[in-house]
Design a protein around this motif. Sequence first.
Motif, PDB file in Angstrom:
ATOM      1  N   LYS A  90       0.823  -1.217   0.000  1.00 49.05           N
ATOM      2  CA  LYS A  90       0.000   0.000   0.000  1.00 49.05           C
ATOM      3  C   LYS A  90       0.853   1.262   0.000  1.00 49.05           C
ATOM      4  CE  LYS A  90      -4.207  -1.910   1.927  1.00 49.05           C
ATOM      5  NZ  LYS A  90      -5.155  -1.936   3.044  1.00 49.05           N
ATOM      6  N   ASN A  91       2.030   1.193   0.578  1.00 47.85           N
ATOM      7  CA  ASN A  91       2.913   2.357   0.649  1.00 47.85           C
ATOM      8  C   ASN A  91       3.894   2.447  -0.522  1.00 47.85           C
ATOM      9  OD1 ASN A  91       1.872   3.420   3.092  1.00 47.85           O
ATOM     10  ND2 ASN A  91       3.006   1.870   4.224  1.00 47.85           N
ATOM     11  N   ALA A  92       3.934   1.435  -1.355  1.00 44.48           N
ATOM     12  CA  ALA A  92       4.869   1.430  -2.486  1.00 44.48           C
ATOM     13  C   ALA A  92       4.328   2.275  -3.627  1.00 44.48           C
ATOM     14  CB  ALA A  92       5.109   0.002  -2.955  1.00 44.48           C
ATOM     15  N   ASN A  93       5.222   2.762  -4.433  1.00 46.72           N
ATOM     16  CA  ASN A  93       4.852   3.585  -5.578  1.00 46.72           C
ATOM     17  C   ASN A  93       4.627   2.680  -6.801  1.00 46.72           C
ATOM     18  OD1 ASN A  93       4.365   5.772  -7.194  1.00 46.72           O
ATOM     19  ND2 ASN A  93       6.516   6.336  -7.425  1.00 46.72           N
ATOM     20  N   VAL A  94       3.616   1.837  -6.695  1.00 44.23           N
ATOM     21  CA  VAL A  94       3.297   0.888  -7.773  1.00 44.23           C
ATOM     22  C   VAL A  94       1.793   0.875  -8.025  1.00 44.23           C
ATOM     23  CG1 VAL A  94       5.293  -0.632  -7.442  1.00 44.23           C
ATOM     24  CG2 VAL A  94       3.227  -0.998  -6.088  1.00 44.23           C
ATOM     25  N   ASN A  95       1.224   2.037  -8.222  1.00 46.86           N
ATOM     26  CA  ASN A  95      -0.234   2.156  -8.334  1.00 46.86           C
ATOM     27  C   ASN A  95      -0.848   1.182  -9.312  1.00 46.86           C
ATOM     28  OD1 ASN A  95      -0.327   4.168  -6.421  1.00 46.86           O
ATOM     29  ND2 ASN A  95      -0.060   5.802  -7.932  1.00 46.86           N
ATOM     30  N   SER A  96      -0.248   1.017 -10.474  1.00 43.32           N
ATOM     31  CA  SER A  96      -0.847   0.159 -11.492  1.00 43.32           C
ATOM     32  C   SER A  96      -0.781  -1.318 -11.123  1.00 43.32           C
ATOM     33  CB  SER A  96      -0.173   0.385 -12.838  1.00 43.32           C
ATOM     34  OG  SER A  96       1.192   0.049 -12.758  1.00 43.32           O
ATOM     35  N   ARG A  98      -0.595  -2.420  -7.718  1.00 44.35           N
ATOM     36  CA  ARG A  98      -0.980  -2.616  -6.315  1.00 44.35           C
ATOM     37  C   ARG A  98      -2.043  -3.706  -6.145  1.00 44.35           C
ATOM     38  NH1 ARG A  98      -1.410   2.449  -4.667  1.00 44.35           N
ATOM     39  NH2 ARG A  98       0.666   2.346  -3.784  1.00 44.35           N
TER      40      ARG A  98
END
Length: 113
Positions: A90-96, A98
């Motif tokens: 949830k905190n990672a910068n991997v929106n696509s 997640r």
Amino acid sequence: DYLDVYGDPAVTGKIGTDIEDNKCSWLIITAIDRCFDDANDLSVIKDNYGKPESPQSVELIKQLYDKLHLKHLYKEFEKSSYEKLISMIKNANVNSLRNIFIAIVDKLFNRCK
């Protein structure tokens, strides 16, 4: 590891042999750690772990696992690991990605096979 010892062969599709095969698993490492100062329990491990010719040895190791509450400890470990992974995702910068990562972690958590 866990399912090899505690899984239902009718569900997992296999009969676990990690104990007989002398596998280095979470269960045996945790057992050694928890009974490091207990010569009797360590002796049970030394004398019985990795003995494929002895069903009695497997049973003695399983009894030691029960004595050490490893089933419960594993469930706590699994839950803690799950929560940590979900938080990291949830905190990672991997929106696509997640939702894909969360789906994978959800599929592995509390699995039966």
